[in-house]
Design a protein around this motif. Structure first.
Motif, mmCIF file in Angstrom:
data_model
loop_
_atom_site.group_PDB
_atom_site.id
_atom_site.type_symbol
_atom_site.label_atom_id
_atom_site.label_comp_id
_atom_site.label_asym_id
_atom_site.label_seq_id
_atom_site.Cartn_x
_atom_site.Cartn_y
_atom_site.Cartn_z
ATOM 1 N N THR A 57 16.553 -32.835 15.296
ATOM 2 C CA THR A 57 16.036 -32.508 16.621
ATOM 3 C C THR A 57 14.963 -31.444 16.485
ATOM 4 O OG1 THR A 57 16.656 -31.951 18.894
ATOM 5 C CG2 THR A 57 17.719 -30.690 17.140
ATOM 6 N N ARG A 58 14.097 -31.384 17.465
ATOM 7 C CA ARG A 58 13.074 -30.330 17.521
ATOM 8 C C ARG A 58 13.469 -29.376 18.640
ATOM 9 N NH1 ARG A 58 8.660 -28.937 15.188
ATOM 10 N NH2 ARG A 58 8.450 -30.889 14.062
ATOM 11 N N ILE A 59 13.555 -28.086 18.286
ATOM 12 C CA ILE A 59 13.985 -27.065 19.239
ATOM 13 C C ILE A 59 13.091 -25.840 19.116
ATOM 14 C CG2 ILE A 59 16.400 -27.805 19.249
ATOM 15 C CD1 ILE A 59 16.982 -25.450 17.333
ATOM 16 N N ASP A 60 13.335 -24.880 19.984
ATOM 17 C CA ASP A 60 12.664 -23.575 19.886
ATOM 18 C C ASP A 60 13.660 -22.584 19.303
ATOM 19 O OD1 ASP A 60 14.208 -23.686 22.199
ATOM 20 O OD2 ASP A 60 12.831 -22.509 23.405
ATOM 21 N N GLY A 61 13.962 -22.767 18.018
ATOM 22 C CA GLY A 61 15.026 -22.025 17.361
ATOM 23 C C GLY A 61 14.637 -20.666 16.819
ATOM 24 N N ILE A 62 13.355 -20.346 16.799
ATOM 25 C CA ILE A 62 12.918 -19.038 16.303
ATOM 26 C C ILE A 62 12.425 -18.170 17.450
ATOM 27 C CG2 ILE A 62 11.220 -17.851 14.849
ATOM 28 C CD1 ILE A 62 11.472 -20.163 12.872
ATOM 29 N N GLU A 63 11.646 -18.774 18.323
ATOM 30 C CA GLU A 63 11.110 -18.035 19.467
ATOM 31 C C GLU A 63 11.146 -18.945 20.693
ATOM 32 O OE1 GLU A 63 6.907 -15.983 20.835
ATOM 33 O OE2 GLU A 63 7.271 -16.321 18.716
ATOM 34 N N PHE A 67 8.363 -24.782 20.372
ATOM 35 C CA PHE A 67 9.158 -25.871 19.809
ATOM 36 C C PHE A 67 8.606 -26.276 18.445
ATOM 37 C CE2 PHE A 67 10.250 -25.817 24.207
ATOM 38 C CZ PHE A 67 11.589 -26.181 24.224
ATOM 39 N N ASN A 68 8.620 -25.332 17.529
ATOM 40 C CA ASN A 68 8.077 -25.566 16.192
ATOM 41 C C ASN A 68 9.174 -25.627 15.132
ATOM 42 O OD1 ASN A 68 8.804 -22.889 16.279
ATOM 43 N ND2 ASN A 68 6.979 -22.127 15.274
ATOM 44 N N THR A 69 10.405 -25.834 15.547
ATOM 45 C CA THR A 69 11.544 -25.821 14.640
ATOM 46 C C THR A 69 12.190 -27.198 14.597
ATOM 47 O OG1 THR A 69 11.947 -23.524 15.267
ATOM 48 C CG2 THR A 69 13.720 -24.651 14.129
ATOM 49 N N LEU A 70 12.176 -27.829 13.420
ATOM 50 C CA LEU A 70 12.829 -29.113 13.215
ATOM 51 C C LEU A 70 14.150 -28.856 12.500
ATOM 52 C CD1 LEU A 70 12.639 -32.236 13.406
ATOM 53 C CD2 LEU A 70 11.607 -32.174 11.119
ATOM 54 N N VAL A 71 15.249 -29.227 13.138
ATOM 55 C CA VAL A 71 16.577 -29.076 12.552
ATOM 56 C C VAL A 71 16.944 -30.407 11.904
ATOM 57 C CG1 VAL A 71 19.013 -28.589 12.992
ATOM 58 C CG2 VAL A 71 17.251 -27.446 14.345
ATOM 59 N N TYR A 85 24.977 -30.637 5.093
ATOM 60 C CA TYR A 85 23.992 -29.609 4.801
ATOM 61 C C TYR A 85 23.013 -29.533 5.955
ATOM 62 C CZ TYR A 85 25.836 -30.113 0.106
ATOM 63 O OH TYR A 85 26.671 -30.155 -0.973
ATOM 64 N N GLY A 86 22.429 -28.376 6.144
ATOM 65 C CA GLY A 86 21.459 -28.189 7.217
ATOM 66 C C GLY A 86 20.202 -27.531 6.697
ATOM 67 N N LEU A 87 19.107 -27.877 7.327
ATOM 68 C CA LEU A 87 17.809 -27.359 6.931
ATOM 69 C C LEU A 87 16.969 -27.173 8.184
ATOM 70 C CD1 LEU A 87 15.934 -26.865 4.422
ATOM 71 C CD2 LEU A 87 15.249 -29.237 4.667
ATOM 72 N N ILE A 88 16.294 -26.048 8.250
ATOM 73 C CA ILE A 88 15.359 -25.776 9.334
ATOM 74 C C ILE A 88 13.953 -25.829 8.740
ATOM 75 C CG2 ILE A 88 14.566 -24.078 11.027
ATOM 76 C CD1 ILE A 88 17.364 -25.014 11.657
ATOM 77 N N VAL A 89 13.082 -26.595 9.355
ATOM 78 C CA VAL A 89 11.686 -26.656 8.932
ATOM 79 C C VAL A 89 10.860 -26.086 10.082
ATOM 80 C CG1 VAL A 89 9.801 -28.132 8.166
ATOM 81 C CG2 VAL A 89 12.149 -28.718 7.559
ATOM 82 N N ALA A 90 10.150 -24.985 9.791
ATOM 83 C CA ALA A 90 9.341 -24.322 10.816
ATOM 84 C C ALA A 90 8.081 -23.749 10.175
ATOM 85 C CB ALA A 90 10.130 -23.211 11.491
#
Length: 167
Positions: A57-63, A67-71, A85-90
């Motif tokens: 999913t794409r979220i606003d996980g940093i700020e 919406f630049n955070t891909l979970v 396992y989990g990975l955040i790409v931002a």
């Protein structure tokens, strides 16, 4: 003629549905095709050829509002079941979501259910990984919540809790 087309159409529909399900184990209809392709690629890079994309999913996980955070949540085969396992790409950077020293996002034996996001005033959002677990000494299935928050350099595990699984 329609007697012949019905089984063929039904078979074709089943094949198409099976192909769509393999994209992500838990489908996210709001995810763009580009994000889905990126999530597949990241899961393969991080987890190898046996990695299975579970959820993205794409979220606003940093700020909040960006919406630049891909979970990316993926699984690899384990002795018993799967390890998640989990990975955040931002912003072209990758941040693992690590629950333990082996780099798993969830406790071994747990099963991924969903994620949650809670915004807080003046702080980065809390990213919650929610899994189903069978706790030793507790009958039935329980819900494990793992709360991660971006600290400027990584997504740190802040807290965890276990509550009865809602039915």
């Amino acid at each position: 003629m329609s007697q012949i087309l019905k089984p063929i159409t039904a078979t074709l529909f089943m094949v198409l549905m099976a192909g769509g399900v393999s994209a992500q184990l838990i489908p996210n209809p709001k995810l763009s095709p580009l994000d889905l392709a990126a999530a597949r690629s990241e899961a393969r890079k991080a987890g190898g050829d046996q990695a299975e994309l579970i959820y993205a999913t794409r979220i606003d996980g940093i700020e909040k509002g960006k919406f630049n955070t891909l979970v990316v949540i993926y699984a690899r085969p384990a002795k018993e079941g799967k390890d998640y396992y989990g990975l955040i790409v931002a912003d072209s950077k990758k941040y693992p979501l690590s629950y333990d020293q082996e780099g798993r996002a969830l406790r071994s034996g747990d099963r991924f259910l969903r994620i949650g996001l809670r915004h807080q005033a003046g702080q980065p959002p809390l990213l919650r990984l929610i899994s189903a677990t069978s706790e030793v000494g507790r009958p039935g299935e329980w819900q494990r919540n793992l709360d991660f928050q971006f600290n400027g350099t990584s997504f740190a595990l802040l807290a965890q809790s276990v509550v009865p699984l809602a039915r």
